[in-house]
Design a protein around this motif. Structure first.
Motif, PDB file in Angstrom:
ATOM      1  N   UNK A 226       0.828  -1.208   0.000  1.00 12.51           N
ATOM      2  CA  UNK A 226       0.000   0.000   0.000  1.00 12.51           C
ATOM      3  C   UNK A 226       0.860   1.254   0.000  1.00 12.51           C
ATOM      4  N   UNK A 227       0.553   2.156  -0.913  1.00 14.36           N
ATOM      5  CA  UNK A 227       1.288   3.406  -1.057  1.00 14.36           C
ATOM      6  C   UNK A 227       0.281   4.519  -1.315  1.00 14.36           C
ATOM      7  N   UNK A 228      -0.105   5.276  -0.288  1.00 17.25           N
ATOM      8  CA  UNK A 228      -1.128   6.313  -0.466  1.00 17.25           C
ATOM      9  C   UNK A 228      -0.775   7.281  -1.590  1.00 17.25           C
ATOM     10  N   UNK A 229      -1.737   7.535  -2.448  1.00 13.81           N
ATOM     11  CA  UNK A 229      -1.540   8.466  -3.553  1.00 13.81           C
ATOM     12  C   UNK A 229      -0.970   7.834  -4.803  1.00 13.81           C
ATOM     13  N   UNK A 230      -0.504   6.577  -4.701  1.00  9.62           N
ATOM     14  CA  UNK A 230       0.056   5.909  -5.868  1.00  9.62           C
ATOM     15  C   UNK A 230      -1.056   5.294  -6.693  1.00  9.62           C
ATOM     16  N   UNK A 231      -1.047   5.565  -7.991  1.00  7.19           N
ATOM     17  CA  UNK A 231      -2.073   5.026  -8.883  1.00  7.19           C
ATOM     18  C   UNK A 231      -1.555   3.751  -9.545  1.00  7.19           C
ATOM     19  N   UNK A 232      -2.345   2.705  -9.461  1.00  4.44           N
ATOM     20  CA  UNK A 232      -1.962   1.420 -10.038  1.00  4.44           C
ATOM     21  C   UNK A 232      -2.285   1.405 -11.523  1.00  4.44           C
ATOM     22  N   UNK A 233      -1.302   1.054 -12.334  1.00 12.04           N
ATOM     23  CA  UNK A 233      -1.508   0.936 -13.781  1.00 12.04           C
ATOM     24  C   UNK A 233      -1.956  -0.493 -14.080  1.00 12.04           C
ATOM     25  N   UNK A 234      -3.275  -0.707 -14.067  1.00 13.11           N
ATOM     26  CA  UNK A 234      -3.810  -2.047 -14.256  1.00 13.11           C
ATOM     27  C   UNK A 234      -3.503  -2.597 -15.646  1.00 13.11           C
ATOM     28  N   UNK A 235      -3.509  -1.745 -16.656  1.00  9.12           N
ATOM     29  CA  UNK A 235      -3.235  -2.221 -18.013  1.00  9.12           C
ATOM     30  C   UNK A 235      -1.813  -2.770 -18.121  1.00  9.12           C
ATOM     31  N   UNK A 236      -0.858  -2.066 -17.536  1.00 10.20           N
ATOM     32  CA  UNK A 236       0.525  -2.530 -17.573  1.00 10.20           C
ATOM     33  C   UNK A 236       0.679  -3.837 -16.797  1.00 10.20           C
ATOM     34  N   UNK A 237       0.008  -3.925 -15.644  1.00  6.93           N
ATOM     35  CA  UNK A 237       0.078  -5.156 -14.865  1.00  6.93           C
ATOM     36  C   UNK A 237      -0.569  -6.323 -15.611  1.00  6.93           C
ATOM     37  N   UNK A 238      -1.683  -6.054 -16.290  1.00  8.61           N
ATOM     38  CA  UNK A 238      -2.331  -7.109 -17.079  1.00  8.61           C
ATOM     39  C   UNK A 238      -1.392  -7.640 -18.158  1.00  8.61           C
ATOM     40  N   UNK A 239      -0.638  -6.748 -18.779  1.00  8.56           N
ATOM     41  CA  UNK A 239       0.301  -7.183 -19.822  1.00  8.56           C
ATOM     42  C   UNK A 239       1.388  -8.064 -19.234  1.00  8.56           C
ATOM     43  N   UNK A 240       1.894  -7.680 -18.070  1.00  6.21           N
ATOM     44  CA  UNK A 240       2.931  -8.501 -17.427  1.00  6.21           C
ATOM     45  C   UNK A 240       2.370  -9.868 -17.035  1.00  6.21           C
TER      46      UNK A 240
END
Length: 271
Positions: free
Chosen positions: A41-55
């Motif tokens: 958890x990192x407050x304010x950090x936005x997760x790039x779901x598209x990049x994670x899906x590719x990985x």
């Protein structure tokens, strides 16, 4: 049984073995697979779901098994364990963790904490998944959790042959040279093992080969792995005798760290 297998990945090569095994298990058991990559958890950090899906797609082998992805946030071990509880997973599949900089492999803190944080069966994958789990060793101390481990192994892998192993030591052996003491302990262990087998359903009993060994459990496990081509070791994680411990069980933890084969830990609640 639930309809999903949770496979945790940190995108390392070690985790790839767990992903491959989870997919193979999904194919064999008719279950979907959910790949989980937990994010601290990192407050304010936005997760790039598209990049994670590719990985995630990059590490997937070809398969017809339904596969989904999830990215829970929080303490990584807790997030993975909680996800398994949330979806009522059939089991969790994890890779071993690298513990230090010289390349030794054994249970790292994250794996240990995940195991302790879930009631679900956990398989720690140590080897490349070339073959199905067809020769399984179940360690028993005659406790209810070790019986649950046998039940899980037998019902999850109905075609597998099972080596049912009990190891024993002789109290104060260094001072006690009388051979009859060891003989009495061994005879009692064999009687208890026979009684345990008699209570099993006929199909499961027919697949079990009982084995009583004098000496260290971990050494006995690896001897059986070598001699009988065991590819999965199963232990109960909360036994009332030798497997009971403040963490996941001293004996269970030792087997999990030292067994050459993939190792499954079965908690107090199964199914």
């Amino acid at each position: 049984m639930s309809n999903s297998i949770i496979a945790a990945t940190d995108f390392s090569a070690r985790a790839d073995r767990a992903v491959d095994r989870a997919i193979r298990l999904g194919e064999e058991l008719g279950l979907g697979v959910e790949l989980v990559h937990a994010i601290e958890y990192n407050p304010g950090h936005k997760i790039d779901h598209d990049a994670l899906d590719r990985r995630m797609r990059d590490i997937l082998p070809e398969t017809d098994v339904p596969v989904s992805f999830s990215y829970p946030e929080g303490s990584v071990p807790a997030a993975v364990a909680n996800r398994a509880e949330e979806v009522d997973a059939a089991m969790m599949v994890l890779g071993v963790a690298r513990y230090n900089s010289i390349g030794d492999y054994f249970l790292g803190t994250a794996v240990d904490r995940i195991v302790r944080g879930t009631s679900k069966p956990v398989i720690v994958v140590k080897n490349r998944p070339h073959d199905p789990y067809r020769r399984i060793l179940v360690a028993t101390d005659f406790s209810a959790p070790s019986s649950a481990a046998l039940d899980w192994a037998g019902s999850t892998f109905p075609q597998a042959e099972i080596c049912l192993l009990h190891s024993f030591g002789v109290p104060f052996e260094a001072w006690n040279k009388a051979g009859y003491v060891a003989e009495e302990i061994e005879a009692e262990a064999k009687e208890r093992l026979d009684a345990m087998l008699e209570e099993l359903p006929a199909d499961l009993r027919s697949r079990c080969q009982p084995k009583v060994v004098r000496g260290n459990l971990c050494s006995a496990v690896n001897q059986m792995v070598d001699e009988q081509d065991i590819n999965l070791v199963v232990v109960g994680s909360q036994g009332e005798t030798g497997f009971r411990h403040a963490t996941i069980g001293s004996q269970a933890s030792a087997v999990l760290e030292t067994a050459k084969a993939d190792t499954a830990l079965i908690g107090r609640r199964v199914g």
